[in-house]
Design a protein around this motif. Structure first.
Motif, PDB file in Angstrom:
ATOM      1  N   PRO A  96      51.727  21.545 -32.748  1.00  0.00           N
ATOM      2  CA  PRO A  96      51.922  22.311 -34.362  1.00  0.00           C
ATOM      3  C   PRO A  96      51.713  21.351 -35.027  1.00  0.00           C
ATOM      4  O   PRO A  96      53.190  21.483 -34.514  1.00  0.00           O
ATOM      5  CB  PRO A  96      51.997  23.483 -34.033  1.00  0.00           C
ATOM      6  CG  PRO A  96      53.672  23.811 -32.728  1.00  0.00           C
ATOM      7  CD  PRO A  96      52.654  22.463 -32.388  1.00  0.00           C
ATOM      8  N   SER A  97      51.298  21.255 -35.891  1.00  0.00           N
ATOM      9  CA  SER A  97      52.449  20.718 -37.122  1.00  0.00           C
ATOM     10  C   SER A  97      53.055  21.900 -38.132  1.00  0.00           C
ATOM     11  O   SER A  97      53.897  21.445 -38.639  1.00  0.00           O
ATOM     12  CB  SER A  97      51.416  19.500 -38.443  1.00  0.00           C
ATOM     13  OG  SER A  97      50.162  20.833 -38.271  1.00  0.00           O
ATOM     14  N   ASP A  98      52.861  22.838 -38.236  1.00  0.00           N
ATOM     15  CA  ASP A  98      53.760  24.469 -38.153  1.00  0.00           C
ATOM     16  C   ASP A  98      54.320  24.920 -37.445  1.00  0.00           C
ATOM     17  O   ASP A  98      53.189  26.166 -37.179  1.00  0.00           O
ATOM     18  CB  ASP A  98      52.853  24.742 -39.591  1.00  0.00           C
ATOM     19  CG  ASP A  98      53.265  25.937 -39.916  1.00  0.00           C
ATOM     20  OD1 ASP A  98      54.405  26.312 -40.104  1.00  0.00           O
ATOM     21  OD2 ASP A  98      52.752  27.029 -40.841  1.00  0.00           O
ATOM     22  N   MET A  99      55.520  24.735 -36.793  1.00  0.00           N
ATOM     23  CA  MET A  99      55.763  25.114 -35.455  1.00  0.00           C
ATOM     24  C   MET A  99      56.169  26.571 -35.958  1.00  0.00           C
ATOM     25  O   MET A  99      56.182  27.534 -35.220  1.00  0.00           O
ATOM     26  CB  MET A  99      57.583  25.328 -35.765  1.00  0.00           C
ATOM     27  CG  MET A  99      57.476  24.909 -34.167  1.00  0.00           C
ATOM     28  SD  MET A  99      56.532  23.842 -32.430  1.00  0.00           S
ATOM     29  CE  MET A  99      57.462  25.417 -31.487  1.00  0.00           C
ATOM     30  N   PRO A 114      63.428  30.807 -25.194  1.00  0.00           N
ATOM     31  CA  PRO A 114      61.910  30.302 -26.381  1.00  0.00           C
ATOM     32  C   PRO A 114      61.870  29.051 -26.405  1.00  0.00           C
ATOM     33  O   PRO A 114      62.539  28.067 -25.989  1.00  0.00           O
ATOM     34  CB  PRO A 114      62.967  31.086 -27.933  1.00  0.00           C
ATOM     35  CG  PRO A 114      64.023  31.421 -27.195  1.00  0.00           C
ATOM     36  CD  PRO A 114      64.487  31.483 -25.199  1.00  0.00           C
ATOM     37  N   LEU A 115      60.726  29.654 -26.961  1.00  0.00           N
ATOM     38  CA  LEU A 115      59.780  27.999 -26.640  1.00  0.00           C
ATOM     39  C   LEU A 115      60.251  27.009 -28.536  1.00  0.00           C
ATOM     40  O   LEU A 115      60.109  28.048 -29.253  1.00  0.00           O
ATOM     41  CB  LEU A 115      58.621  27.540 -26.466  1.00  0.00           C
ATOM     42  CG  LEU A 115      57.548  26.633 -27.005  1.00  0.00           C
ATOM     43  CD1 LEU A 115      57.929  25.392 -25.647  1.00  0.00           C
ATOM     44  CD2 LEU A 115      56.151  26.914 -27.136  1.00  0.00           C
ATOM     45  N   THR A 116      60.699  26.367 -28.960  1.00  0.00           N
ATOM     46  CA  THR A 116      61.123  26.730 -30.058  1.00  0.00           C
ATOM     47  C   THR A 116      61.060  24.532 -31.103  1.00  0.00           C
ATOM     48  O   THR A 116      60.112  24.303 -29.866  1.00  0.00           O
ATOM     49  CB  THR A 116      63.212  26.099 -30.319  1.00  0.00           C
ATOM     50  OG1 THR A 116      63.319  25.073 -29.465  1.00  0.00           O
ATOM     51  CG2 THR A 116      62.990  27.676 -29.885  1.00  0.00           C
ATOM     52  N   GLU A 117      61.166  24.461 -32.212  1.00  0.00           N
ATOM     53  CA  GLU A 117      60.632  23.059 -32.703  1.00  0.00           C
ATOM     54  C   GLU A 117      61.593  22.341 -31.781  1.00  0.00           C
ATOM     55  O   GLU A 117      60.774  20.819 -31.850  1.00  0.00           O
ATOM     56  CB  GLU A 117      61.265  23.402 -34.332  1.00  0.00           C
ATOM     57  CG  GLU A 117      60.096  22.394 -34.836  1.00  0.00           C
ATOM     58  CD  GLU A 117      60.427  22.086 -36.388  1.00  0.00           C
ATOM     59  OE1 GLU A 117      60.050  20.654 -37.154  1.00  0.00           O
ATOM     60  OE2 GLU A 117      61.282  23.132 -36.826  1.00  0.00           O
TER      61      GLU A 117
END
Length: 374
Positions: free
Chosen positions: A145-148, A229-232
């Motif tokens: 994603p470009s907007d995490m 958690p999946l994070t930036e």
């Protein structure tokens, strides 16, 4: 799973699990008016099967259409679960829907871009993990994603990416010991699947406010799941890890939020359905024979149990679909390394694109029928 509900397309079959018809989200409509693959389920699972997954990638198009048309019920949380290619597919889908729910901002969606890149990629004799690294890194960048923030905090659409790792007992001996470990545990797995817990750990990287511990359950003796958690800061590491085939790709030795380890393709522990769903689940399968872990893929008689599939619906390509394709074959991961395909990449690309486009065209919006089918 013996009842077959005839889909609208001859290219796909749909087989409901033992308890599915009494539990689907739209049970007031089914089976009289058919089952809708997009709106009647709350969890979706895609296999870690590489380009073979082209056969069901029409699902993503149907989901986008329904979402843009406002047909996906607000307030109902939906989980998209997968490892390896399945994780790439669902990351692409949810990233698009989070950023552009009406599908008006992008000339080409991430699913098309992922398919194009898979079709384009070519293996050459002498390639190494280092020389293949740019191709894989582009794969991750295409779906990320470009907007995490909109991706990780979407109120209803959540992703769960499955990753495998080697147990700490063996990690310090990798890589020289890995071929021996895999071969010996595969031999033991033929006799009893419970041996996998001695070799592997399972990790689920999730978006949303809380881990899906109540949805992804395991039985005694199976490899337990830990949730992160999946994070930036870790999404690229996670995508690398879940697609990391030993000796074809550079090893993943660290994931932010987990720490050091030896992380491998998530298909080792979650090829398609390595857990027991507790909600109505649509399985986008390459065949009616659903496989739990990668080793099961190598054992023709080993499939998911009736109990595991009780709340699932399995959609799979038919013989009619396969026979309609050039050479009457579907894409396979080894196609990249098959001598004649290495020597004639344009033919491989043409064959793969034909399957992808057929799935996009033929994937049904409704599994219609009266529950008897044929």
């Amino acid at each position: 799973m013996s009842t077959i509900i005839r889909p609208a397309s001859s290219y796909f079959s749909f087989v409901p699990g033992r308890d599915l018809l009494n539990n689907i989200t739209g049970k007031e409509r089914a089976p009289v008016n058919g089952i809708r693959p997009v709106t009647d389920f709350t969890m979706y699972v895609a296999p870690a099967s590489g380009p073979t997954g082209f056969v069901t990638m029409g699902f993503e198009k149907r989901f986008r259409e329904a979402f843009a048309a406002g047909e996906v019920e607000d307030g109902v949380e939906r989980w998209f679960v997968g490892a390896s290619t399945g994780a790439l597919r669902f990351t692409a889908l949810v990233a698009d829907l989070a950023e552009d729910p009406k599908g008006k901002k992008q000339a080409k969606d991430r699913t098309d871009a992922l398919a194009d890149h898979f079709i384009f990629m070519t293996y050459k004799y002498g390639d190494t993990p280092e020389s293949l690294r740019p191709l894989m890194e582009k794969t991750y960048s295409l779906v990320m994603p470009s907007d995490m923030s909109s991706f990780t905090t979407h109120p209803t659409l959540h992703v769960a990416i499955m990753v495998s790792s080697i147990t700490d007992t063996y990690t310090r001996h990798i890589p020289w010991l890995l071929p021996i470990l895999l071969s010996t545990h595969f031999a033991a797995h033929i006799l009893t699947p419970s041996t996998l817990r001695h070799l592997f750990r399972r990790h689920c990287f999730y978006t949303g406010p809380a881990p899906p511990t109540h949805l992804l359950t395991t039985a005694p003796g199976e490899v337990p799941i830990t949730f992160h958690p999946l994070t930036e800061s870790n999404i690229q590491q996670v995508l690398h890890a879940t697609c990391c085939i030993p000796y074809l790709q550079k090893p993943c030795r660290y994931i932010d939020g987990v720490g050091e380890g030896y992380f491998l393709d998530g298909g080792f522990t979650d090829f398609t359905l390595g857990f027991t769903p507790r909600v109505p689940t649509l399985i986008l399968s390459d065949s009616r024979d659903v496989k739990a872990v990668f080793f099961d893929f190598l054992i023709p008689w080993r499939g998911a149990s009736v109990e595991r599939l009780a709340l699932c619906g399995v959609v799979a390509p038919t013989v009619t679909f396969k026979r309609a394709m050039e050479g009457a074959v579907f894409p396979a991961g080894w196609d990249w390394f098959t001598p004649w395909m290495v020597g004639d990449p344009e033919r491989r690309r043409r064959m793969w694109r034909e399957v992808y486009e057929a799935s996009v065209k033929e994937f049904p919006a409704v599994f219609a029928g009266d529950g008897r089918g044929q």
